[in-house]
Design a protein around this motif. Structure first.
Motif, short mmCIF file in Angstrom:
data_model
loop_
_atom_site.label_atom_id
_atom_site.label_comp_id
_atom_site.label_asym_id
_atom_site.label_seq_id
_atom_site.Cartn_x
_atom_site.Cartn_y
_atom_site.Cartn_z
N LYS A 70 0.85 -1.21 0.00
CA LYS A 70 0.00 0.00 0.00
C LYS A 70 0.87 1.25 0.00
N GLU A 71 1.90 1.23 0.84
CA GLU A 71 2.81 2.38 0.92
C GLU A 71 3.56 2.59 -0.39
N ILE A 72 4.03 1.51 -0.99
CA ILE A 72 4.75 1.61 -2.27
C ILE A 72 3.86 2.22 -3.33
N PHE A 73 2.65 1.71 -3.47
CA PHE A 73 1.74 2.23 -4.50
C PHE A 73 1.34 3.68 -4.21
N ARG A 74 1.19 4.02 -2.95
CA ARG A 74 0.88 5.41 -2.59
C ARG A 74 2.06 6.32 -2.97
N ASP A 75 3.29 5.87 -2.67
CA ASP A 75 4.48 6.64 -3.02
C ASP A 75 4.63 6.81 -4.53
N LEU A 76 4.28 5.77 -5.28
CA LEU A 76 4.43 5.82 -6.74
C LEU A 76 3.35 6.66 -7.41
N GLY A 77 2.23 6.85 -6.74
CA GLY A 77 1.20 7.76 -7.24
C GLY A 77 0.36 7.26 -8.40
N TYR A 78 0.31 5.95 -8.62
CA TYR A 78 -0.54 5.43 -9.69
C TYR A 78 -2.01 5.68 -9.34
N LYS A 79 -2.83 5.90 -10.35
CA LYS A 79 -4.25 6.19 -10.15
C LYS A 79 -5.09 4.93 -10.01
N ASN A 80 -4.51 3.78 -10.22
CA ASN A 80 -5.24 2.51 -10.13
C ASN A 80 -5.76 2.29 -8.71
N ASN A 81 -6.96 1.78 -8.62
CA ASN A 81 -7.50 1.34 -7.35
C ASN A 81 -6.84 0.02 -6.99
N LEU A 82 -6.41 -0.13 -5.74
CA LEU A 82 -5.82 -1.38 -5.28
C LEU A 82 -6.90 -2.20 -4.59
N VAL A 83 -7.06 -3.45 -5.01
CA VAL A 83 -8.02 -4.35 -4.39
C VAL A 83 -7.21 -5.46 -3.75
N PHE A 84 -7.23 -5.50 -2.41
CA PHE A 84 -6.44 -6.47 -1.67
C PHE A 84 -7.29 -7.66 -1.25
N PHE A 85 -6.68 -8.83 -1.34
CA PHE A 85 -7.28 -10.06 -0.84
C PHE A 85 -6.28 -10.70 0.11
N SER A 86 -6.71 -10.93 1.34
CA SER A 86 -5.85 -11.66 2.28
C SER A 86 -6.14 -13.15 2.21
N ASP A 87 -7.30 -13.51 1.65
CA ASP A 87 -7.70 -14.90 1.49
C ASP A 87 -7.84 -15.18 0.00
N SER A 88 -6.93 -15.96 -0.52
CA SER A 88 -6.89 -16.21 -1.96
C SER A 88 -8.11 -16.97 -2.47
N THR A 89 -8.84 -17.65 -1.59
CA THR A 89 -10.02 -18.39 -2.03
C THR A 89 -11.14 -17.44 -2.49
N GLN A 90 -11.08 -16.18 -2.10
CA GLN A 90 -12.11 -15.22 -2.48
C GLN A 90 -11.88 -14.64 -3.88
N VAL A 91 -10.71 -14.81 -4.42
CA VAL A 91 -10.35 -14.17 -5.68
C VAL A 91 -11.12 -14.75 -6.87
N VAL A 92 -11.29 -16.05 -6.91
CA VAL A 92 -11.95 -16.69 -8.05
C VAL A 92 -13.38 -16.17 -8.20
N GLU A 93 -14.12 -16.14 -7.12
CA GLU A 93 -15.51 -15.63 -7.18
C GLU A 93 -15.52 -14.17 -7.62
N TYR A 94 -14.60 -13.40 -7.11
CA TYR A 94 -14.51 -11.99 -7.50
C TYR A 94 -14.26 -11.85 -9.00
N LEU A 95 -13.32 -12.62 -9.51
CA LEU A 95 -12.98 -12.53 -10.93
C LEU A 95 -14.08 -13.06 -11.85
N ARG A 96 -14.92 -13.92 -11.35
CA ARG A 96 -16.02 -14.45 -12.16
C ARG A 96 -17.08 -13.39 -12.47
#
Length: 144
Positions: A21-47
């Protein structure tokens, strides 16, 4: 434009998420960061049909569903594979076995995490800048 879409970051370690989060904030990209701490949630999200991320940045060693297994799931599910999202691993592991396994899964990058914040930030910057500049070229070559 695709380069401004969300960046998905799959990382189970809270400290590593905060560093990213700090790195991306420092770099200033406009992309929204979507974090997943549980990888099992990613597949449903991507579907979801409305989800088309710019890139996925994934740790390898995670509980429940590791990064290799997640990437394999994405490659073997047509609706996910058709989204054609660049997939990058970040890991503390740099052993030959992990790199070979990652390459078998057709990844588009492998970054070693590090204790040197400036170097880690530079790696992330190089990665994002590369994809921002080359995403359209990469896609057109795949469809040729």
């Amino acid at each position: 434009m695709k380069m401004h879409r969300d960046i998905l970051i799959i990382e189970d370690d809270e400290d590593d998420r905060e560093i990213l989060k700090e790195i991306f904030r420092d770099l200033g990209y406009k992309n929204n960061l979507v974090f997943f701490s549980d990888s099992t949630q990613v597949v449903e999200y991507l579907r979801r049909p409305d989800i088309h991320p710019f890139i996925i940045i994934s740790d390898i060693n995670m509980p429940k569903l590791g990064g290799f297994e997640l990437r394999d799931t994405i490659l073997n599910e047509e609706i996910l594979m058709d989204k054609d999202i660049p997939y990058i691993f970040i890991s503390n592991a740099q052993d030959e076995k992990s790199i070979k396994e990652a390459n078998k899964l057709h990844i588009q990058g492998f970054i070693q995490k590090g204790d040197d914040y400036a170097r880690y930030k530079e790696k992330i910057k190089n990665l994002v800048d590369y994809w921002r500049e080359n995403i359209n070229t990469f896609k057109s070559k795949k469809t040729s």
